[in-house]
Structure formats: C-alpha cells, structure tokens
Design an enzyme around this catalytic site. Structure first.
Site, short mmCIF file in Angstrom:
data_model
loop_
_atom_site.label_atom_id
_atom_site.label_comp_id
_atom_site.label_asym_id
_atom_site.label_seq_id
_atom_site.Cartn_x
_atom_site.Cartn_y
_atom_site.Cartn_z
N HIS A 326 -16.62 95.58 83.52
CA HIS A 326 -17.30 96.80 83.94
C HIS A 326 -17.29 97.85 82.84
O HIS A 326 -16.51 97.79 81.89
CB HIS A 326 -16.67 97.35 85.22
CG HIS A 326 -15.25 97.84 85.05
ND1 HIS A 326 -14.95 99.08 84.54
CD2 HIS A 326 -14.06 97.26 85.35
CE1 HIS A 326 -13.63 99.26 84.52
NE2 HIS A 326 -13.07 98.15 85.01
N CYS A 344 -8.78 94.48 84.28
CA CYS A 344 -10.22 94.31 84.13
C CYS A 344 -10.61 94.25 82.65
O CYS A 344 -9.81 94.57 81.76
CB CYS A 344 -10.97 95.46 84.80
SG CYS A 344 -10.90 95.43 86.60
#
Length: 397
Positions: A326, A344
């Site tokens: 992301h 992440c």
C-alpha cells in the site's frame, strides 16, 4: 429300360413335390409374449440412492401409465420416451422420502401392472460446500484470476475428507497435475505444482448431492463453475535490495522502492506479535481504496505507542492477517533503504496507484530474504508449501 428310368425319375419328382407341399402346410404358431416392467433403482431392503432418478423400462410392450408418488401424495415429475418404452423422472429421488410406484404396460397378452416401494436416506446432517478463491469469495462463472489462483472448497460442517474429495473434480485446460491439501475436515485447497499458464481454464465440479460424507452427513447439492487465468503478473519483493520488481508475462515493467516489516516482536496482552514481513509466496486477495487499517484487528491496541488506526488508499491485501502492499507517503524516506513498517510493504502513492490498477486476485507476490518465520498456509501461503509436502496433505481415497 430308358422308359422305366424316366418313370422312376418322375416318381421321385412327384414324391418330392408332395413332400414340399406337405411341409408348407405345417405352419408354426408362436405364443404371445407378455410385457415386462423394470424399476430402477431396484427396490430392496436398503434405501435407494437419493441422487438417482426414478426410471421405468418395459420390454415386449409399451408403457400406458406411471405413478411415482411420495409420502405426501406428490407425484415425482417425469415423462415417457417417444416410443413409450421407458419413463424417467425429471428430478432425483431426494432425501427422506417414501415412494410408492405403479406402472401399467400393454403387451401381446394384454395389460400388466407392476408396483414397488422405496425409501431414500434420511441424513443426520446436510452439508453444503462453497467453491471459492483464496480470498474466500465465492467463484462466479468466467471470473478471471492470476496465475497463482488457489481453489478453496469450504464445507459448512465437518466431513470425511476422502469421501468429500472423491466427489470433487478439477479439470484444467491445458491439463496440469494438481492436488488437494486439507487444512482440516472442513477446508481443502487445490493448486498445481507450478503457476498456471496464462489463458488456462479451470473447471471444478462438486457432485455431492446424495453422497454420504461421513458420520451421517450427506451433500446438499451438485455444483460446477469455470474460471479463467489472465496474464502472468509476478511481483518479487527482495529485502536485500528493498525493491519490488513487477513482471508482466516475464517482462519487467516496474521497479518500486519499498519499506517492509521492521522486524522483531513484542508481547502485547500476553500475545507475541511479530513485525516481520514473512518470507514466502503470497497472492493478491483483494484491493480496497480506501481501507481503514486498525492495529487492534490483530491484537495491537491503538492506544499504545506501536498501535495505529489510519485510512490508507490503494491497498492491495496479500495475507489473511493483514499484510498489504500500500501507499504511505510518510515512509518514502525509508523506501528502498530501511524497513520501518509493522509488516506491510510500503510504497509511494504513485507506485501504489499503478500497482492497484495493475493486479487482480490471484496475482503473485513473492517476498524474499526477510526475517521471521516462513509464511504459513493459514496466512495465504499455499504456494510456499513444497510440492511433495503439498501432496502429502491430500485425502487418501
């Protein structure tokens, strides 16, 4: 002498003629044949299979009528063949019924009547199965997935894996070997040894209606669905370079600096949390724009120094425990050189927008050279399991 011989020959000819005439008068008479009626399944002391249709067949005659009635008085719908030699029900017998059958057929000896009685299994449990992708979304006909597509069969209750797998069939075009891997007695995953070829078609058939699935359970229904495989999208995230290289059918199309999990762990509320991006082969599960990321969802309270709750745009989810690729503008200083995330893969807003638009569910994201434990299957690590080990996870039928 010549005259006598001629008279003898004429005498044989005359005798022969009389004999032939006598044979022609002896006409054989064939007795009339009665019609015969057969019911399928064959009636007996054992329950008839629920998935079978009711069938009536007549030989040496034609059917005049068929009545196949259940315990409520409802007739089983069906129709005779054009020649009236058979009758087949338009639906299977079904579960928990008692049927009374009567058929009348006409033959050379006149009408005959045959009757039969049936019961069908009355399940203790009726179990359904959902055919899904790794994202746990139900498959829809002609959906398109990436080359890392994993087929999931999720049963609503526990089943005997061998019995359930025997009624599951996976066909691939072009044909590739594959196998089921049972996570438990409700969940099985299917994949081939290697990624699919672009343009492949996968058809899964689940013929579970009427099938005993163990411990008094029977299948609810039959299903069939086909999906296709799109282009080969493979992203390789390497912690040695801290770059994500994205390939389209083998051609490098974009290199994106990234910052992955910072590593280490912490005990929060008696639970040990890891901050590594686990190494292994992930696949794209879904895409969300925006997504609210809340550390409390995996046990890290938002009111701690490590906790967070924030809105993120262009987020591509690759694990069931919340690992995303992301955008994060705030970590661009670290992308390409330092790992600072909770696990992440952070990339720039421009790269995230492009990646979000590029990928589809089933596309591959390989994470290499990071620390921490290897990716587990429950996290979306199907492709991280070596093929020999994967084959050992199948039900033995």
């Amino acid at each position: 002498m010549a005259l006598r011989r001629r008279q003898l020959l004429l005498g044989f000819a005359g005798a022969s003629g009389l004999a032939l005439a006598g044979c022609g008068d002896q006409r054989a008479s064939t007795p009339p044949v009665p019609a015969k009626i057969r019911f399928d399944p064959v009636a007996g002391p054992q329950p008839a299979p629920a998935r079978a249709p009711g069938t009536v067949t007549v030989t040496d005659g034609t059917l005049s009528s068929v009545e196949w009635i259940d315990e409520t008085g409802r007739p089983l719908p069906g129709a005779p063949a054009p020649d009236h030699k058979s009758w087949v029900s338009a639906e299977p017998l079904g579960y928990g019924h008692t049927y009374t059958v009567k058929a009348v057929a006409k033959g050379e000896t006149g009408d005959i009547t045959a009757t039969a009685n049936y019961t069908t299994p009355r399940p203790d449990r009726i179990v359904d199965v959902a055919l899904r992708s790794a994202s746990q979304e139900d498959l829809a006909e002609n959906d398109t997935y990436g080359v890392g597509f994993v087929l999931v069969a999720h049963f609503t209750e526990a089943v005997d894996p061998a019995a359930a797998e025997a009624a599951l069939k996976v066909e691939t075009t072009p044909a590739v070997p594959g196998a089921w891997y049972w996570l438990d007695d409700r969940n099985a995953h299917w994949r081939p040894e290697f990624y699919y070829a672009p343009g492949s078609r996968i058809t899964v058939t689940a013929n579970h209606f009427g099938v005993p699935l163990g411990d008094g359970a029977y299948g609810r229904r039959d299903q069939r669905v086909s999906v296709t495989i799109g282009a080969a999208h493979v992203a390789i995230a390497d912690d040695n370079t801290k770059m994500i290289d994205v390939f389209d059918n083998g051609t490098l199309v974009r290199s994106m600096p990234t910052s992955m999990g910072k590593g280490g762990s912490a005990v929060i509320g008696g639970r040990q949390l890891s901050f590594w991006t686990r190494p292994g082969i992930y696949t794209v599960l879904d895409r969300t724009d925006p997504v609210i990321m809340d550390s409390a969802s995996y046990g890290l309270p938002t009111n701690t120094s490590l906790g967070y709750r924030t809105t993120i745009h262009h987020a591509v989810r690759i694990s069931h425990d919340g690992i995303y690729v992301h955008e994060l503008a705030g970590s661009m200083w670290a992308q390409g050189n330092t790992n600072v995330s909770h696990g992440c893969l952070n990339i720039s807003p421009d790269d995230a927008t492009w990646f979000f638009d590029f990928v589809i569910p089933g596309d591959v994201v390989e994470v290499r050279n990071t620390g921490g434990e290897p990716l587990d299957i429950w996290q979306n690590g199907d492709w991280s399991i070596p093929w020999p080990e994967w084959q050992q996870g199948r039900a033995h039928t």
